[in-house]
Design a protein around this motif. Sequence first.
Motif, PDB file in Angstrom:
ATOM      1  N   ILE A 162      -1.975  19.809  11.213  1.00 20.33           N
ATOM      2  CA  ILE A 162      -2.803  19.318  10.116  1.00 20.33           C
ATOM      3  C   ILE A 162      -3.911  18.432  10.672  1.00 20.33           C
ATOM      4  O   ILE A 162      -3.888  18.050  11.840  1.00 20.33           O
ATOM      5  N   VAL A 163      -4.866  18.107   9.821  1.00 19.52           N
ATOM      6  CA  VAL A 163      -5.919  17.155  10.168  1.00 19.52           C
ATOM      7  C   VAL A 163      -5.876  16.034   9.143  1.00 19.52           C
ATOM      8  O   VAL A 163      -5.895  16.283   7.932  1.00 19.52           O
ATOM      9  N   ILE A 164      -5.800  14.804   9.637  1.00 21.22           N
ATOM     10  CA  ILE A 164      -5.776  13.637   8.761  1.00 21.22           C
ATOM     11  C   ILE A 164      -7.083  12.885   8.968  1.00 21.22           C
ATOM     12  O   ILE A 164      -7.371  12.416  10.070  1.00 21.22           O
ATOM     13  N   ASP A 165      -7.880  12.799   7.927  1.00 20.44           N
ATOM     14  CA  ASP A 165      -9.145  12.072   7.985  1.00 20.44           C
ATOM     15  C   ASP A 165      -8.875  10.577   7.846  1.00 20.44           C
ATOM     16  O   ASP A 165      -7.957  10.162   7.128  1.00 20.44           O
ATOM     17  N   ASP A 166      -9.694   9.778   8.508  1.00 25.12           N
ATOM     18  CA  ASP A 166      -9.515   8.325   8.464  1.00 25.12           C
ATOM     19  C   ASP A 166      -9.529   7.789   7.043  1.00 25.12           C
ATOM     20  O   ASP A 166      -8.795   6.846   6.729  1.00 25.12           O
ATOM     21  N   ASP A 167     -10.344   8.369   6.176  1.00 24.29           N
ATOM     22  CA  ASP A 167     -10.440   7.864   4.808  1.00 24.29           C
ATOM     23  C   ASP A 167      -9.205   8.196   3.961  1.00 24.29           C
ATOM     24  O   ASP A 167      -9.061   7.702   2.854  1.00 24.29           O
ATOM     25  N   GLU A 168      -8.292   9.014   4.490  1.00 25.97           N
ATOM     26  CA  GLU A 168      -7.051   9.330   3.783  1.00 25.97           C
ATOM     27  C   GLU A 168      -5.938   8.325   4.090  1.00 25.97           C
ATOM     28  O   GLU A 168      -4.930   8.287   3.406  1.00 25.97           O
ATOM     29  N   VAL A 169      -6.136   7.550   5.135  1.00 27.48           N
ATOM     30  CA  VAL A 169      -5.100   6.628   5.586  1.00 27.48           C
ATOM     31  C   VAL A 169      -5.216   5.324   4.811  1.00 27.48           C
ATOM     32  O   VAL A 169      -6.258   4.671   4.814  1.00 27.48           O
ATOM     33  N   ASP A 170      -4.124   4.972   4.132  1.00 26.92           N
ATOM     34  CA  ASP A 170      -4.092   3.702   3.415  1.00 26.92           C
ATOM     35  C   ASP A 170      -2.662   3.171   3.395  1.00 26.92           C
ATOM     36  O   ASP A 170      -1.733   3.829   3.854  1.00 26.92           O
ATOM     37  N   GLY A 171      -2.508   1.989   2.891  1.00 25.02           N
ATOM     38  CA  GLY A 171      -1.210   1.338   2.857  1.00 25.02           C
ATOM     39  C   GLY A 171      -0.182   2.084   2.034  1.00 25.02           C
ATOM     40  O   GLY A 171       1.002   2.090   2.373  1.00 25.02           O
ATOM     41  N   GLU A 172      -0.620   2.732   0.971  1.00 25.24           N
ATOM     42  CA  GLU A 172       0.322   3.441   0.102  1.00 25.24           C
ATOM     43  C   GLU A 172       0.998   4.597   0.815  1.00 25.24           C
ATOM     44  O   GLU A 172       2.189   4.813   0.657  1.00 25.24           O
ATOM     45  N   MET A 173       0.250   5.365   1.597  1.00 20.50           N
ATOM     46  CA  MET A 173       0.843   6.533   2.265  1.00 20.50           C
ATOM     47  C   MET A 173       1.771   6.124   3.393  1.00 20.50           C
ATOM     48  O   MET A 173       2.585   6.924   3.829  1.00 20.50           O
ATOM     49  N   LEU A 174       1.683   4.884   3.838  1.00 21.22           N
ATOM     50  CA  LEU A 174       2.562   4.386   4.897  1.00 21.22           C
ATOM     51  C   LEU A 174       3.615   3.420   4.377  1.00 21.22           C
ATOM     52  O   LEU A 174       4.411   2.898   5.143  1.00 21.22           O
ATOM     53  N   GLU A 175       3.623   3.184   3.068  1.00 23.51           N
ATOM     54  CA  GLU A 175       4.514   2.194   2.479  1.00 23.51           C
ATOM     55  C   GLU A 175       5.990   2.563   2.619  1.00 23.51           C
ATOM     56  O   GLU A 175       6.813   1.725   2.966  1.00 23.51           O
ATOM     57  N   THR A 176       6.317   3.825   2.343  1.00 24.60           N
ATOM     58  CA  THR A 176       7.714   4.258   2.402  1.00 24.60           C
ATOM     59  C   THR A 176       7.828   5.590   3.137  1.00 24.60           C
ATOM     60  O   THR A 176       6.847   6.314   3.297  1.00 24.60           O
ATOM     61  N   PHE A 177       9.051   5.907   3.525  1.00 26.40           N
ATOM     62  CA  PHE A 177       9.317   7.188   4.160  1.00 26.40           C
ATOM     63  C   PHE A 177       8.963   8.328   3.208  1.00 26.40           C
ATOM     64  O   PHE A 177       8.369   9.325   3.611  1.00 26.40           O
ATOM     65  N   GLY A 178       9.296   8.172   1.951  1.00 23.38           N
ATOM     66  CA  GLY A 178       8.988   9.204   0.963  1.00 23.38           C
ATOM     67  C   GLY A 178       7.495   9.421   0.803  1.00 23.38           C
ATOM     68  O   GLY A 178       7.035  10.558   0.712  1.00 23.38           O
ATOM     69  N   ALA A 179       6.728   8.334   0.781  1.00 26.16           N
ATOM     70  CA  ALA A 179       5.275   8.449   0.626  1.00 26.16           C
ATOM     71  C   ALA A 179       4.655   9.154   1.831  1.00 26.16           C
ATOM     72  O   ALA A 179       3.799  10.029   1.669  1.00 26.16           O
ATOM     73  N   LEU A 180       5.110   8.802   3.024  1.00 23.11           N
ATOM     74  CA  LEU A 180       4.581   9.448   4.227  1.00 23.11           C
ATOM     75  C   LEU A 180       4.957  10.927   4.267  1.00 23.11           C
ATOM     76  O   LEU A 180       4.140  11.776   4.601  1.00 23.11           O
ATOM     77  N   THR A 181       6.175  11.227   3.875  1.00 24.59           N
ATOM     78  CA  THR A 181       6.632  12.622   3.860  1.00 24.59           C
ATOM     79  C   THR A 181       5.853  13.439   2.826  1.00 24.59           C
ATOM     80  O   THR A 181       5.431  14.562   3.109  1.00 24.59           O
ATOM     81  N   ARG A 182       5.650  12.878   1.641  1.00 16.65           N
ATOM     82  CA  ARG A 182       4.877  13.587   0.604  1.00 16.65           C
ATOM     83  C   ARG A 182       3.437  13.820   1.068  1.00 16.65           C
ATOM     84  O   ARG A 182       2.876  14.896   0.855  1.00 16.65           O
ATOM     85  N   PHE A 183       2.856  12.822   1.719  1.00 21.61           N
ATOM     86  CA  PHE A 183       1.493  12.964   2.223  1.00 21.61           C
ATOM     87  C   PHE A 183       1.439  14.103   3.258  1.00 21.61           C
ATOM     88  O   PHE A 183       0.594  14.981   3.167  1.00 21.61           O
ATOM     89  N   ALA A 184       2.357  14.062   4.226  1.00 22.16           N
ATOM     90  CA  ALA A 184       2.386  15.087   5.277  1.00 22.16           C
ATOM     91  C   ALA A 184       2.632  16.472   4.684  1.00 22.16           C
ATOM     92  O   ALA A 184       1.995  17.441   5.087  1.00 22.16           O
ATOM     93  N   ALA A 185       3.526  16.552   3.722  1.00 22.66           N
ATOM     94  CA  ALA A 185       3.822  17.841   3.085  1.00 22.66           C
ATOM     95  C   ALA A 185       2.604  18.350   2.332  1.00 22.66           C
ATOM     96  O   ALA A 185       2.295  19.554   2.372  1.00 22.66           O
ATOM     97  N   GLY A 186       1.899  17.465   1.667  1.00 24.74           N
ATOM     98  CA  GLY A 186       0.704  17.862   0.934  1.00 24.74           C
ATOM     99  C   GLY A 186      -0.363  18.435   1.857  1.00 24.74           C
ATOM    100  O   GLY A 186      -1.078  19.361   1.488  1.00 24.74           O
ATOM    101  N   LYS A 187      -0.449  17.893   3.053  1.00 28.53           N
ATOM    102  CA  LYS A 187      -1.407  18.405   4.030  1.00 28.53           C
ATOM    103  C   LYS A 187      -0.932  19.713   4.648  1.00 28.53           C
ATOM    104  O   LYS A 187      -1.718  20.619   4.855  1.00 28.53           O
ATOM    105  N   ALA A 188       0.357  19.785   4.932  1.00 34.95           N
ATOM    106  CA  ALA A 188       0.906  20.950   5.647  1.00 34.95           C
ATOM    107  C   ALA A 188       1.078  22.166   4.736  1.00 34.95           C
ATOM    108  O   ALA A 188       0.989  23.290   5.200  1.00 34.95           O
ATOM    109  N   LEU A 189       1.336  21.946   3.482  1.00 33.60           N
ATOM    110  CA  LEU A 189       1.656  23.041   2.580  1.00 33.60           C
ATOM    111  C   LEU A 189       0.472  23.512   1.768  1.00 33.60           C
ATOM    112  O   LEU A 189       0.638  24.226   0.792  1.00 33.60           O
ATOM    113  N   VAL A 190      -0.726  23.138   2.180  1.00 32.43           N
ATOM    114  CA  VAL A 190      -1.945  23.560   1.463  1.00 32.43           C
ATOM    115  C   VAL A 190      -2.305  24.964   1.884  1.00 32.43           C
ATOM    116  O   VAL A 190      -2.160  25.393   2.970  1.00 32.43           O
TER     117      VAL A 190
END
Length: 85
Positions: free
Chosen positions: A57-85
């Motif tokens: 996947i490609v993660i743009d700098d503007d996508e990185v914020d505290g919410e996506m790193l707050e919990t394991f679930g948030a990080l997993t959902r973010f990664a899944a959203g990028k990978a499963l597109v």
Amino acid sequence: MDQVEDTVRAVLRDVLSLDAGRVAGFDADTELFGALPELDSMAVAGVLTELEDRLGIVIDDDEVDGEMLETFGALTRFAAGKALV
């Protein structure tokens, strides 16, 4: 989704040098950034780079914020959203 979750666990374990048993116990509500001393700003870059490599996947700098790193679930959902597109 399970494959993405397994990949996120492996990245956290490998990049942060966390015990496999500890990471296996992470659930969606497990706090990450601010709660894990190993996950500082430098480690965030390593985690995101490794996720990009392992998930293709490609993660743009503007996508990185505290919410996506707050919990394991948030990080997993973010990664899944990028990978499963």
